[in-house]
Design an enzyme around this catalytic site. Structure first.
Site, PDB file in Angstrom:
ATOM      1  N   GLY A 176      20.519  26.852  16.305  1.00  0.00           N
ATOM      2  CA  GLY A 176      21.959  26.877  15.894  1.00  0.00           C
ATOM      3  C   GLY A 176      22.671  25.579  15.851  1.00  0.00           C
ATOM      4  N   ASN A 182      24.754  26.008  25.795  1.00  0.00           N
ATOM      5  CA  ASN A 182      24.348  27.341  25.977  1.00  0.00           C
ATOM      6  C   ASN A 182      24.387  27.622  27.517  1.00  0.00           C
ATOM      7  OD1 ASN A 182      21.609  28.311  24.273  1.00  0.00           O
ATOM      8  ND2 ASN A 182      23.484  27.832  23.513  1.00  0.00           N
ATOM      9  N   ASN A 196      16.861  31.142  26.073  1.00  0.00           N
ATOM     10  CA  ASN A 196      17.568  32.013  25.216  1.00  0.00           C
ATOM     11  C   ASN A 196      17.139  31.989  23.726  1.00  0.00           C
ATOM     12  OD1 ASN A 196      20.559  31.645  23.448  1.00  0.00           O
ATOM     13  ND2 ASN A 196      19.741  33.434  24.270  1.00  0.00           N
ATOM     14  N   ARG A 247      32.070  23.131  18.435  1.00  0.00           N
ATOM     15  CA  ARG A 247      30.661  23.540  17.933  1.00  0.00           C
ATOM     16  C   ARG A 247      30.397  22.631  16.438  1.00  0.00           C
ATOM     17  NH1 ARG A 247      26.475  26.794  20.316  1.00  0.00           N
ATOM     18  NH2 ARG A 247      25.737  26.996  18.378  1.00  0.00           N
ATOM     19  N   HIS A 301      24.144  38.240  21.518  1.00  0.00           N
ATOM     20  CA  HIS A 301      23.053  37.336  21.765  1.00  0.00           C
ATOM     21  C   HIS A 301      22.999  36.583  22.778  1.00  0.00           C
ATOM     22  CE1 HIS A 301      19.117  36.054  20.124  1.00  0.00           C
ATOM     23  NE2 HIS A 301      19.833  34.684  19.881  1.00  0.00           N
ATOM     24  N   TRP A 302      24.104  36.212  23.357  1.00  0.00           N
ATOM     25  CA  TRP A 302      24.337  35.152  24.443  1.00  0.00           C
ATOM     26  C   TRP A 302      24.778  35.790  25.734  1.00  0.00           C
ATOM     27  CZ3 TRP A 302      27.957  31.758  21.327  1.00  0.00           C
ATOM     28  CH2 TRP A 302      27.244  30.908  20.339  1.00  0.00           C
TER      29      TRP A 302
END
Length: 281
Positions: free
Chosen positions: A37, A45, A101, A184, A260-261
């Site tokens: 990503g 993360n 992850n 980000r 997802h995290w």
């Protein structure tokens, strides 16, 4: 424990690449591997986990080649398992627990099958396990989340990052903040070569041109903890059910109201689970 990333940042040479990593704590080594990503790094993360884990272990959160402040690489140079083993060698670490992850989880799985002597514990969160239906949507195309992730590489604007963060998490209002989306975007735009290499490498299998051999999963002998969000829209939780069925010494924690995290959305529970697992297995 509140930590300042600037004081934890280190660099190390692995082969001919310079890697950025963040180091804290003492004791048994624990390697944290981030997902893919745009804008992803070891710190982005795992900022909510490093301090808690460092109270018990020697923690290293690595920016893999092609991400964060580590050197850029083309798809022909992407081999995260070779990089992980080189990282251990460069720091004089014989064996470590690996916590990965997504992309980092697949790297950890492959390392456990190919270098079993270098891993003491395996922890994954939402790892893809190869080009199988768990990663792809109806008709064999990319999953909903993967489509948004790839689009964010092509257009790393704050709006694209908002869509990316929203699809990565269950609780959009809490986690898809304008501040995070802007941060980000800025992080991704700061390294345009990472964006370019990722997009150009997609036809050749980036970011994972080599996958763990599914036939070798039953040979993984280390204690394995599988964490997965029930609401993961990038990699279906069925992938972890598959791993649970094939890795002998494994256990699965499936989290409702989690995307997802898992390490971000349920940081406190994640930290407790991982600490207890590594300390007592």
């Amino acid at each position: 424990m509140t930590l300042d990333p600037a004081t934890l940042a280190r660099t190390v040479r692995v082969d001919d690449l310079t890697l950025r990593y963040y180091e804290a704590g003492s004791g048994h080594p624990v390697i944290l591997l981030h997902g893919s990503g745009p804008g992803a790094t070891g710190w982005s993360n795992f900022a909510g986990n490093i301090g808690a884990l460092a109270e018990h272990f020697h923690v290293y959160a690595v920016d893999m080649p092609g991400w964060g402040e580590s050197d850029a690489v083309t798809v022909d140079r992407l081999d995260h398992v070779a990089t992980a083993v080189g990282f251990l060698d460069a720091l004089g670490i014989d064996k470590a627990a690996f916590v990965g992850n997504s992309m980092g989880g697949q790297t950890s799985l492959r390392l456990a099958t190919e270098h079993p002597d270098r891993i003491s514990h395996l922890v994954t969160m939402g790892p893809p396990i190869g080009p199988v239906p768990t990663l792809f949507g109806p008709g064999g195309g990319p999953s909903e989340g993967l489509k948004v992730l790839i689009e964010a590489y092509r257009d790393p604007s704050p709006e694209a990052m908002r869509r990316l963060v929203e699809i990565m998490v269950y609780d959009r209002e809490r986690f898809a903040t304008p501040e995070l989306c802007r941060a980000r975007s800025e992080a991704a735009l700061a390294r345009p070569e990472h964006l370019r290499n990722y997009v150009e490498g997609l036809p050749k299998g980036a970011p994972l041109p080599k996958w763990a051999d599914p036939a070798l999963l039953p040979r993984i002998a280390v204690p394995t903890l599988l964490l997965h969000g029930r609401d993961d829209r990038v990699v279906s939780f069925e992938s972890s059910l598959h791993l649970l069925a094939h890795i002998p010494d494994s256990r699965l924690v499936l989290l409702n109201r989690c995307g997802h995290w898992a390490m971000i959305e349920h940081a406190d529970e994640f930290n407790r689970l991982v600490t207890d697992f590594i300390a007592h297995n």
